[in-house]
Design an enzyme around this catalytic site. Structure first.
Site, PDB file in Angstrom:
ATOM      1  N   SER A  21       0.816  -1.219   0.000  1.00 57.88           N
ATOM      2  CA  SER A  21       0.000   0.000   0.000  1.00 57.88           C
ATOM      3  C   SER A  21       0.845   1.261   0.000  1.00 57.88           C
ATOM      4  CB  SER A  21      -0.909  -0.008   1.237  1.00 57.88           C
ATOM      5  OG  SER A  21      -1.519   1.244   1.439  1.00 57.88           O
ATOM      6  N   GLU A  76       0.164   3.670   1.722  1.00 57.90           N
ATOM      7  CA  GLU A  76       0.179   4.131   3.117  1.00 57.90           C
ATOM      8  C   GLU A  76       1.509   3.815   3.793  1.00 57.90           C
ATOM      9  OE1 GLU A  76      -2.101   5.670   5.191  1.00 57.90           O
ATOM     10  OE2 GLU A  76      -3.555   6.035   3.598  1.00 57.90           O
ATOM     11  N   TYR A  87      -2.200   0.695  10.235  1.00 60.51           N
ATOM     12  CA  TYR A  87      -2.351   0.029   8.937  1.00 60.51           C
ATOM     13  C   TYR A  87      -1.060   0.113   8.127  1.00 60.51           C
ATOM     14  CZ  TYR A  87      -3.983  -0.762   4.146  1.00 60.51           C
ATOM     15  OH  TYR A  87      -4.136  -1.233   2.867  1.00 60.51           O
TER      16      TYR A  87
END
Length: 321
Positions: free
Chosen positions: A125, A127, A151
């Site tokens: 990801s 992120e 996350y």
């Protein structure tokens, strides 16, 4: 006929990937988590339910993973299962770390012992980068990873585990670092579909406001249909490697609201209000990925634009609300 196993097949990406692989002639298997309301398990899969094989399992339940991989013996494994909501990961940090990091370790261990000749794709990801960005305002494979959420932290561990297992055990294990990607199948507590659905409800007189968090967060948004095609290309590249999948363009949540409401002949400023409960304890301010490696090596290019993606989502909710 190749056999593919998709963890998280019931999600947005899993359902689109299942369709894509079926169209390519694959035998498709998927792992579903048991829900108390059975209809919620496969609500995105009804149209392909007769063409796929689903199995109950969980990333934290090693016996179920072992049973499924031993039974299916897949040629390709797509690990998409995750606790996927970044804001909620602050409320459930332990579960997020266990599922998104230890869960990756669990399936890698079973994979290397049961079907090590298979190819493995890990859904990594954007992120993971956190607020790290190169001087020209772009995130690349060389950009430092400094995640700013549970996350993101868990995804970094999963990403590194995949690289380690590839190097240590000679597995064809690869990472796709996907930037934000949406569709009408995205959950309505994610900002894109929340904005679109609520704007349509406002247009039709059902509700009168839209509550959001940070309107000035910038994201690189693409369409899930384009991105699952990239997953297949990444996994089937001759060398297991890492690729960034992104559009190379960024928009703010404010831009998103402005476009959606204007498409419905409304001014977002008349309806959007900020609510602190939707703010993250530590904000990720800006994402813009560099997909040049995927463009050049995989010959991957997205078909959707930011605007055509949102147009499709608006049409979807206009028909259903």
């Amino acid at each position: 006929m190749k056999k593919a196993l998709i963890t998280g097949i019931g999600g947005q990406d899993g359902s689109y990937l299942a369709e894509h692989l079926l169209n390519l002639g694959y035998e498709v298997h998927g792992i579903l988590r048991r829900h108390s309301v059975a209809e919620n398990q496969n609500s995105r899969l009804h149209h392909v339910s007769e063409r796929i094989h689903t199995h109950y399992g969980d990333m934290l339940d090693i016996p179920s993973i072992s049973r499924i991989l031993s039974s299916v013996m897949p040629d390709e494994i797509y690990n998409l299962a995750a606790m996927s909501h970044v804001r909620i990961s602050f409320d459930m940090p332990s579960f997020t770390i266990q599922t998104n990091a230890i869960g990756v370790l669990n399936i890698l261990e079973v994979y290397r012992n049961v079907c090590p000749s298979a190819k493995f794709y890990q859904a990594s990801s954007s992120e993971m980068f956190g607020n790290s960005v190169d001087d020209d305002g772009v995130q690349r494979l060389t950009t430092p990873m400094n995640p700013v959420s549970p996350y993101g932290c868990a995804k970094v561990m999963g990403y590194n585990l995949v690289r380690h297992y590839r190097n240590a055990y000679g597995l064809h294990a690869c990472n796709g670092i996907l930037f934000n990607h949406e569709s009408p199948r995205r959950g309505t507590n994610f900002v894109t579909n929340k904005v679109v659905k609520t704007a349509v409800q406002i247009k039709k007189g059902i509700v009168n406001e839209l509550q959001l968090g940070n309107l000035d967060s910038h994201r690189d948004w693409g369409h899930s249909k384009d991105y699952v095609k990239a997953m297949h290309l990444i996994l089937n590249h001759e060398n297991a490697d890492e690729f960034i999948i992104a559009t190379g363009k960024t928009h703010s949540v404010r831009d998103l609201c402005k476009y959606v409401f204007a498409s419905l002949d409304m001014n977002y400023e008349d309806y959007v209000v900020q609510n602190k409960k939707y703010m993250r304890p530590e904000e990720l301010k800006y994402l813009k990925g560099d997909p040049s490696k995927a463009n050049d090596v995989l010959e991957w290019l997205p078909e959707y634009t930011f605007e055509t993606m949102l147009d499709e989502m608006i049409d979807f909710w206009m028909e259903r609300v």
